[in-house]
Design an enzyme around this catalytic site. Structure first.
Site, PDB file in Angstrom:
ATOM      1  N   TYR A   2       0.964  -1.271  -0.475  1.00 17.89           N
ATOM      2  CA  TYR A   2      -0.721  -0.623   0.000  1.00 17.89           C
ATOM      3  C   TYR A   2       0.857   1.279  -0.161  1.00 17.89           C
ATOM      4  O   TYR A   2      -0.114   2.272  -0.586  1.00 17.89           O
ATOM      5  CB  TYR A   2      -0.665  -0.300   0.812  1.00 17.89           C
ATOM      6  CG  TYR A   2      -2.240  -0.300   0.812  1.00 17.89           C
ATOM      7  CD1 TYR A   2      -2.170  -2.296   0.763  1.00 17.89           C
ATOM      8  CD2 TYR A   2      -3.020   0.249   1.115  1.00 17.89           C
ATOM      9  CE1 TYR A   2      -3.249  -2.622   1.018  1.00 17.89           C
ATOM     10  CE2 TYR A   2      -4.939  -1.123   1.013  1.00 17.89           C
ATOM     11  CZ  TYR A   2      -4.286  -1.996   0.536  1.00 17.89           C
ATOM     12  OH  TYR A   2      -5.789  -2.296   0.890  1.00 17.89           O
ATOM     13  N   LYS A  11       3.489 -16.067   3.426  1.00 17.89           N
ATOM     14  CA  LYS A  11       3.902 -16.058   2.060  1.00 17.89           C
ATOM     15  C   LYS A  11       5.506 -16.719   1.739  1.00 17.89           C
ATOM     16  O   LYS A  11       6.045 -15.824   0.873  1.00 17.89           O
ATOM     17  CB  LYS A  11       3.503 -15.509   0.836  1.00 17.89           C
ATOM     18  CG  LYS A  11       3.233 -15.697  -0.760  1.00 17.89           C
ATOM     19  CD  LYS A  11       2.002 -17.162  -0.518  1.00 17.89           C
ATOM     20  CE  LYS A  11       2.535 -18.371  -2.332  1.00 17.89           C
ATOM     21  NZ  LYS A  11       1.867 -19.256  -1.738  1.00 17.89           N
ATOM     22  N   ASP A  17      -2.041 -18.470   1.406  1.00 17.87           N
ATOM     23  CA  ASP A  17      -3.257 -19.153   0.452  1.00 17.87           C
ATOM     24  C   ASP A  17      -3.451 -20.127   1.549  1.00 17.87           C
ATOM     25  O   ASP A  17      -5.163 -20.681   0.979  1.00 17.87           O
ATOM     26  CB  ASP A  17      -2.821 -20.147  -0.864  1.00 17.87           C
ATOM     27  CG  ASP A  17      -1.243 -20.049  -0.912  1.00 17.87           C
ATOM     28  OD1 ASP A  17      -0.779 -20.169   0.183  1.00 17.87           O
ATOM     29  OD2 ASP A  17      -1.028 -21.189  -1.228  1.00 17.87           O
ATOM     30  N   ASP A  63      -6.092  -7.339   4.587  1.00 15.39           N
ATOM     31  CA  ASP A  63      -7.400  -7.171   3.672  1.00 15.39           C
ATOM     32  C   ASP A  63      -8.485  -7.847   3.247  1.00 15.39           C
ATOM     33  O   ASP A  63      -9.123  -7.558   2.863  1.00 15.39           O
ATOM     34  CB  ASP A  63      -6.755  -5.953   2.593  1.00 15.39           C
ATOM     35  CG  ASP A  63      -8.264  -5.060   1.652  1.00 15.39           C
ATOM     36  OD1 ASP A  63      -8.949  -4.552   2.428  1.00 15.39           O
ATOM     37  OD2 ASP A  63      -8.040  -4.880  -0.123  1.00 15.39           O
ATOM     38  N   ASP A  80     -12.054  -9.466   4.220  1.00 15.61           N
ATOM     39  CA  ASP A  80     -13.639  -9.522   3.378  1.00 15.61           C
ATOM     40  C   ASP A  80     -13.962 -10.885   3.999  1.00 15.61           C
ATOM     41  O   ASP A  80     -14.964 -10.975   3.934  1.00 15.61           O
ATOM     42  CB  ASP A  80     -13.250  -9.156   1.957  1.00 15.61           C
ATOM     43  CG  ASP A  80     -13.132  -7.475   2.266  1.00 15.61           C
ATOM     44  OD1 ASP A  80     -13.197  -6.813   2.877  1.00 15.61           O
ATOM     45  OD2 ASP A  80     -13.799  -7.482   0.890  1.00 15.61           O
TER      46      ASP A  80
HETATM   47  C1  IPM Z   1     -10.394  -1.669   3.943  1.00 16.01           C
HETATM   48  C2  IPM Z   1     -10.629  -0.581   2.734  1.00 16.01           C
HETATM   49  C3  IPM Z   1      -9.191  -0.044   2.412  1.00 16.01           C
HETATM   50  C4  IPM Z   1      -7.945  -0.380   2.331  1.00 16.01           C
HETATM   51  C5  IPM Z   1      -9.189   1.125   0.594  1.00 16.01           C
HETATM   52  C6  IPM Z   1     -11.042   1.714   0.887  1.00 16.01           C
HETATM   53  C7  IPM Z   1      -8.635   1.643   0.654  1.00 16.01           C
HETATM   54  O1  IPM Z   1     -10.770  -2.017   1.863  1.00 16.01           O
HETATM   55  O2  IPM Z   1      -9.991  -0.987   4.804  1.00 16.01           O
HETATM   56  O3  IPM Z   1     -10.190  -2.612   4.260  1.00 16.01           O
HETATM   57  O4  IPM Z   1      -7.637  -2.084   1.580  1.00 16.01           O
HETATM   58  O5  IPM Z   1      -7.531  -0.600   3.174  1.00 16.01           O
HETATM   59 MN    MN Z   2     -10.781  -3.690   3.013  1.00 21.01          MN
END
Ligand code: IPM
Ligand code: MN
Length: 354
Positions: free
Chosen positions: A140, A188, A220, A244, A248
């Site tokens: 990032y 990884k 993975d 990240d 999710d």
């Molecule tokens: C999160 C979001 C952010 C990230 C984006 C909006 C930049 O997906 O907070 O997880 O990737 O960190």
């Molecule tokens: Mn995210």
């Protein structure tokens, strides 16, 4: 208690309003004096000032005891690869300038929602772990990042220093000590040099935490185990991009992205935010699930204001609302879907009566 309120874009303002109302009511109940001030970040800040994280907003955050944040993002920018400035840069700048190197994302199932997960109830029952995501390093932020002159080659840099790795691992080891004392480092290391440094440093630090059982998983494999056997995890620590993606994925365990809260902590003012994004399709429709942001407010009481009781009351209200079936459409499952604001009003009412 001085709070910087940054609703941001998309559904941010709607869910933050609910969380702020809950916060106000909890403060009344416990006799805390609350002051708050709004700031802009993301696409709305670009529109007004050209800067997704204006200096004024940064000043407000620095002068506050906590930041309550909604989301950033706007399809106007997503669909335009040439836009020089993007709303997400506001969030990244905020993380960097506030020194928020650790993002703590708890993942736990709610008994009343076990059948909402696309995974089998017997797989997710009892899942209760925390993902600690490094937040100000890795790809990032690594430089160089960009395009070759002819535009046909692009590059990102994944970079971590010993100092960055040590401080996040330290936090993770300490977190594990407060829980079931099991720490999993996700990396990884079979491919990446940065991952091998993470592994080396984790092994160097392990003797300082003899009670913590330390193990390592390739990312993975971790992605697979997380949904096949989620109860095996206690505390996960990982670099920015892996964290990240994995969080999710982890939201599937609880049944909805709209339930996962987070705390970002580090050098300056801590920030509390839902992990879902700006959900542009739902903007202004009063349908988004506010619970992730409400639970982030619970984390705000617990982390920034030493408010275990306040946090517990918010969690109790959230659990009660789900048990009562007062849920937004993502959790309604064919039953009645309540509006964002209706869920908010129900929570406030619960807190008043509690
Ligand atoms: C999160 C979001 C952010 C990230 C984006 C909006 C930049 O997906 O907070 O997880 O990737 O960190
Ligand atoms: Mn995210």
């Amino acid at each position: 208690m001085k709070i910087a309120v940054l609703p941001g874009d998309g559904i941010g303002p709607e869910v933050v309003e609910v969380a702020l109302n809950v916060t106000k009511e909890v403060c009344k109940k416990f006799g805390h004096e609350l002051s708050y001030e709004y700031g802009i970040v993301g696409a709305c800040a670009i529109d007004k000032t050209g800067n997704p994280y204006p200096e004024e907003t940064h000043k407000l955050c620095m002068e506050s005891d906590a930041v309550l944040f909604g989301a950033v993002g706007d399809p106007r920018f997503d669909n335009n690869p040439n836009s020089k400035v993007r709303p997400e840069q506001g969030l990244l700048a905020m993380r960097k300038k506030l020194g928020l190197y650790a993002n703590i994302r708890p993942i736990a199932t709610f008994d009343s929602l076990l059948d909402k997960s696309p995974l089998k109830a017997e797989v997710v029952r009892g899942a209760d772990f925390v993902c600690i995501r490094e937040l100000t390093g890795g790809m990032y932020f690594g430089r160089p990042q960009g395009r070759s002159e002819d535009g046909d080659t692009a590059y990102d840099t994944c970079l971590y220093t010993r100092e960055e790795i040590e401080r996040i691992l330290d936090l993770a080891f300490q977190y594990a000590m407060k829980r079931r004392k099991h720490l999993t480092v996700v990396d990884k290391a079979n491919v990446l040099a940065t991952s091998r440094l993470w592994r080396q440093i984790a092994n160097e630090m392990a003797p300082n935490y003899p009670e913590v059982e330390l193990d390592f998983l390739f990312v993975d494999n971790a992605a697979m185990q997380m949904i096949q056997w989620p109860t095996r995890f206690d505390v996960i620590v990982t670099e920015n991009m892996f964290g990240d993606i994995l969080t999710d994925e982890a939201s599937v365990i609880t049944g909805s992205m709209g339930l996962l809260s987070s705390a970002s902590v580090g050098v300056h003012t801590s920030l509390f935010e839902p992990i879902h994004g700006s959900y542009p399709q739902a903007t202004g429709k009063d349908i988004a699930n506010p619970l992730a942001t409400v639970l982030s407010a619970a984390m705000m009481f617990e982390y920034a204001f030493n408010g275990a009781k306040e946090g517990a009351l918010i969690r109790e209200a959230v659990a009660a609302s789900m048990e009562a079936g007062v849920v937004t459409e993502d959790l309604a499952n064919g039953g009645k879907a309540y509006k964002t604001s209706e869920v908010g009003a129900w929570l406030v009412d619960y807190i008043i009566k509690a």
